[in-house]
Structure formats: C-alpha cells, structure tokens
Design a protein around this motif. Structure first.
Motif, PDB file in Angstrom:
ATOM      1  N   MET A  66       0.819  -1.206   0.000  1.00 54.56           N
ATOM      2  CA  MET A  66       0.000   0.000   0.000  1.00 54.56           C
ATOM      3  C   MET A  66       0.859   1.265   0.000  1.00 54.56           C
ATOM      4  SD  MET A  66      -3.316  -0.698   2.412  1.00 54.56           S
ATOM      5  CE  MET A  66      -2.349  -1.145   3.852  1.00 54.56           C
ATOM      6  N   PHE A  67       1.884   1.290   0.845  1.00 56.72           N
ATOM      7  CA  PHE A  67       2.729   2.483   0.940  1.00 56.72           C
ATOM      8  C   PHE A  67       3.513   2.723  -0.351  1.00 56.72           C
ATOM      9  CE2 PHE A  67       2.652   1.615   5.699  1.00 56.72           C
ATOM     10  CZ  PHE A  67       1.736   2.622   5.947  1.00 56.72           C
ATOM     11  N   ALA A 119       2.364   6.824  -6.786  1.00 54.87           N
ATOM     12  CA  ALA A 119       1.384   7.817  -7.239  1.00 54.87           C
ATOM     13  C   ALA A 119       1.955   9.226  -7.096  1.00 54.87           C
ATOM     14  CB  ALA A 119       0.095   7.681  -6.433  1.00 54.87           C
ATOM     15  N   TYR A 120       2.646   9.483  -5.990  1.00 53.76           N
ATOM     16  CA  TYR A 120       3.294  10.794  -5.797  1.00 53.76           C
ATOM     17  C   TYR A 120       4.382  11.011  -6.843  1.00 53.76           C
ATOM     18  CZ  TYR A 120       6.102  14.500  -3.719  1.00 53.76           C
ATOM     19  OH  TYR A 120       6.811  15.664  -3.516  1.00 53.76           O
ATOM     20  N   ASP A 121       5.102   9.951  -7.172  1.00 51.06           N
ATOM     21  CA  ASP A 121       6.144  10.034  -8.198  1.00 51.06           C
ATOM     22  C   ASP A 121       5.549  10.426  -9.547  1.00 51.06           C
ATOM     23  OD1 ASP A 121       8.873   9.258  -9.403  1.00 51.06           O
ATOM     24  OD2 ASP A 121       7.480   7.954 -10.486  1.00 51.06           O
ATOM     25  N   ARG A 122       4.407   9.839  -9.923  1.00 50.45           N
ATOM     26  CA  ARG A 122       3.744  10.191 -11.178  1.00 50.45           C
ATOM     27  C   ARG A 122       3.231  11.635 -11.144  1.00 50.45           C
ATOM     28  NH1 ARG A 122       5.689   8.847 -14.846  1.00 50.45           N
ATOM     29  NH2 ARG A 122       7.356   8.740 -13.339  1.00 50.45           N
ATOM     30  N   GLY A 178      -6.747   3.763   4.744  1.00 50.67           N
ATOM     31  CA  GLY A 178      -7.482   4.938   4.268  1.00 50.67           C
ATOM     32  C   GLY A 178      -6.564   6.074   3.875  1.00 50.67           C
ATOM     33  N   GLY A 179      -5.478   6.281   4.665  1.00 50.32           N
ATOM     34  CA  GLY A 179      -4.523   7.356   4.367  1.00 50.32           C
ATOM     35  C   GLY A 179      -3.879   7.201   3.001  1.00 50.32           C
ATOM     36  N   ILE A 185      -3.490   8.535  -2.827  1.00 48.84           N
ATOM     37  CA  ILE A 185      -3.497   8.144  -4.240  1.00 48.84           C
ATOM     38  C   ILE A 185      -4.583   8.900  -5.003  1.00 48.84           C
ATOM     39  CG2 ILE A 185      -3.966   6.220  -5.818  1.00 48.84           C
ATOM     40  CD1 ILE A 185      -2.628   4.380  -3.743  1.00 48.84           C
ATOM     41  N   LEU A 186      -5.771   9.000  -4.414  1.00 50.81           N
ATOM     42  CA  LEU A 186      -6.860   9.733  -5.063  1.00 50.81           C
ATOM     43  C   LEU A 186      -6.488  11.193  -5.285  1.00 50.81           C
ATOM     44  CD1 LEU A 186     -10.100   8.385  -3.293  1.00 50.81           C
ATOM     45  CD2 LEU A 186      -9.277   7.869  -5.597  1.00 50.81           C
TER      46      LEU A 186
END
Length: 338
Positions: free
Chosen positions: A133-134, A140-143, A229-230, A235-236
């Motif tokens: 998950m992490f 996602a942050y990288d993208r 949830g975090g 990601i969202l």
C-alpha cells in the motif's frame, strides 16, 4: 462432587466448573493451530496444489525478471523504476509468506502450523501488505511529480528522497505489524484452534480467542482506517492533481503521452484496492470464512502474479529492458560456442 481445598486455615469448595473457568487464561498451553485451507476433499488437493504452485512460480519469476531488467539497464535507473523494483521485491516476499506453507501442508497431508510460526507468518504478512500500500502511494506521488512538475522532477525525486520514502514505508509497516502481533500475543485461546483459512490471517486468529478481544478489534479498525485509508486518499489526491495537469496540456499527443505513463500504475492500484475491498465486502455480507478465504486469493496471490504482466505489457521501457536482458545470455552462449 466438590473437592474441598484448605487455604490459610479456610476451607473452599473447588468444583470441575472452576477448571473450565480458569482454563481460558492459560494461553501458554497453545502450541499449534490447524490451517483448514479451501477444501478437505482429497480429490481436490492435487488441483489446488498444482494451481497455487503454478501461480507462485509465475509470481516469483515474473517479479524477479522485473528486478533483474531494471537493475541491469542503466536507462531504467530512475525514481519510477526504483519504486517498481521495490514493489516487485515486496510482491515476491508477500506471496512467499503464505503460499509455500500451504503447498507444504498439502504435500505432507498436514494442517498443522505451530503457534510461533503462525504469529511469525501473520507478522510478515502484515508487513508486506502494508508495504504494498505504501509503495503504491509513493509511486502515485512520483507520477504526480513527473507530470505536474516535469522540469523539476529529478530535483524533487532525488535519490535521497526516494530512499527515505522507501525507508519510511518499511518503518511504518514493521511498527504496524509489531503492534498487531503484540496485541495477539496477549490473547488466550481455548479448545477450538482451527483457522478456516489457508494462512494465519489476523481477524481469523482474533475470532478464535476466548478472552476479551474488544481492544484488539479497536486497534485493527483504527489502524486500518489510518494506514489503508490514508494511502488510498493520498493516491486519489495525486490522481486528481494529475488529471488537472493533463487537462491543462494543449496537444492531444501530449495528453496521451502524459496519461500513458500512469496506466500501468493505475491498473495495479485498481486491482489491489478493488480486490481488497471485495474481500472485505464479501466477508461482511456472507459471514462465511470459506468465502473470505477464496476471495482473499485475489489480493494475496493473483495481484502479485499479474503485476509483472501489467508493467511489462503496458510499458515500452520495461519490454525493451527485458528483451535486452534476454539477449545477454544468448550472446554469452554464442561467444562460448564460437
């Protein structure tokens, strides 16, 4: 018939019911659990064994190829592929915590797992599930950084930050798993020690306890909301910003190129979180442990198996690296034979 026990010159009646009352507190007597698996029918065991052995080998070799391709190709020594190599390593470990033990039990026709091994399996399963998950959140942050801040991407995602993000993911996952495991160690177990699953799943172990599990359930739900949830919200939010940035690109070709770099990651994220949510909803709806065990195969075995295919089929860089990596042994053999 009561037995009278003399203590400090006072006689107390002691009956058999007192033994039953005292027994649940003796959790040190628990030496093993029974993993019931999917089916007890002997004719289905070879099919289950063959299916899971095939999926496990595909998972290990597929993810191992991704790691070798990334490490051997200097063009892929970028933050995106650094995180992908870590994800592949975690997927191998994630599957290896559960499937080999199940295959061994089928082969030896035994359902036994010792108490210590059960707690150890649960610990590592939670660690690698959390890491999945992490790492997906970090990717996602990288993208987001690559698409929304392309000129400063290599400055933002510098090697120090990439290493720190992976290290923090490991620390959080280990601390989470350690807390859950310590909470289980305080539980007492009675005579029913059958786990209706193919591995030592946390909720199934808690349900077997005959001591108070309120605190365990509270910890599980609170940490699930925070640590699942975090990342999901992260990601969202990352993809919300990515879509906003892509909409601001004027050319259609530019939009397609920007979005194509996210397709593989978005597919893996959807597969992981949708299957996890499906397992939760199916177990809550049916209240059947067997249905929950079957559904959990999707995110414990199927998702790690499909990840290499998703990244290799949808990514030209990975496909090119795999082709170049496969050519190296061929060239060595030609040199030797020549």
């Amino acid at each position: 018939m009561p037995i009278y026990v003399k203590f400090c010159h006072v006689i107390f009646p002691f009956t058999v019911s007192h033994l039953h009352y005292m027994d649940p507190g003796n959790n040190t007597g628990v030496s093993e659990f029974l993993l019931m698996g999917f089916s007890e029918e002997p004719e289905l065991q070879p099919l289950i064994f063959g299916t899971f052995l095939s999926m496990y080998l595909i998972t290990v070799f597929g993810n191992l190829l991704i790691i070798l391709a990334i490490s051997s190709d200097s063009q892929l020594h970028t933050p995106m592929y650094f995180f992908l190599a870590n994800l592949s390593f975690v997927d191998i470990c994630f599957t290896s915590t559960t499937v080999p033990k199940m295959l061994w039990n089928i082969q030896t026709q035994s359902k036994v797992i010792t108490y210590a091994n059960c707690i150890t399996q649960m610990f590592y399963f939670i660690v690698f599930a959390g890491l999945d998950m992490f790492l997906l959140t970090v990717m996602a942050y990288d993208r987001f950084a690559a698409i929304c801040h392309p000129l400063h991407y290599m400055v933002i995602m510098n090697p120090r930050l990439c290493g720190l993000l992976v290290l923090v993911s490991w620390i959080l996952s280990v601390l989470h798993s350690l807390l859950e495991s310590l909470m289980v160690l305080r539980l007492s177990f009675c005579t029913v020690l059958e786990i209706p699953h193919f591995f030592c799943e946390l909720n199934q172990i808690i349900q077997l306890a005959c001591s108070d599990t309120f605190l365990n359930n509270m910890v599980v739900y609170i940490l699930a909301m925070l640590l699942a949830g975090g990342p999901f919200i992260g990601i969202l939010y990352s993809y919300y910003k990515i879509v906003s940035c892509i909409r601001g690109i004027s050319s259609v070709q530019g939009k397609y190129k920007a979005f194509s770099t996210c397709v593989s990651h978005l597919s893996v994220v959807s597969l992981f979180f949708c299957t996890s949510l499906g397992v939760y909803l199916s177990s809550a709806a049916t209240q059947s442990s067997h249905s929950s065990a079957v559904a959990s195969v999707m995110y414990t075995v199927v998702t790690p198996m499909l990840n290499p295919f998703i990244y290799s089929l949808r990514n030209r860089d990975i496909k090119g690296a795999l082709m170049r990596f496969s050519e190296i042994p061929a060239k060595k053999w030609l040199i030797v034979l020549g």
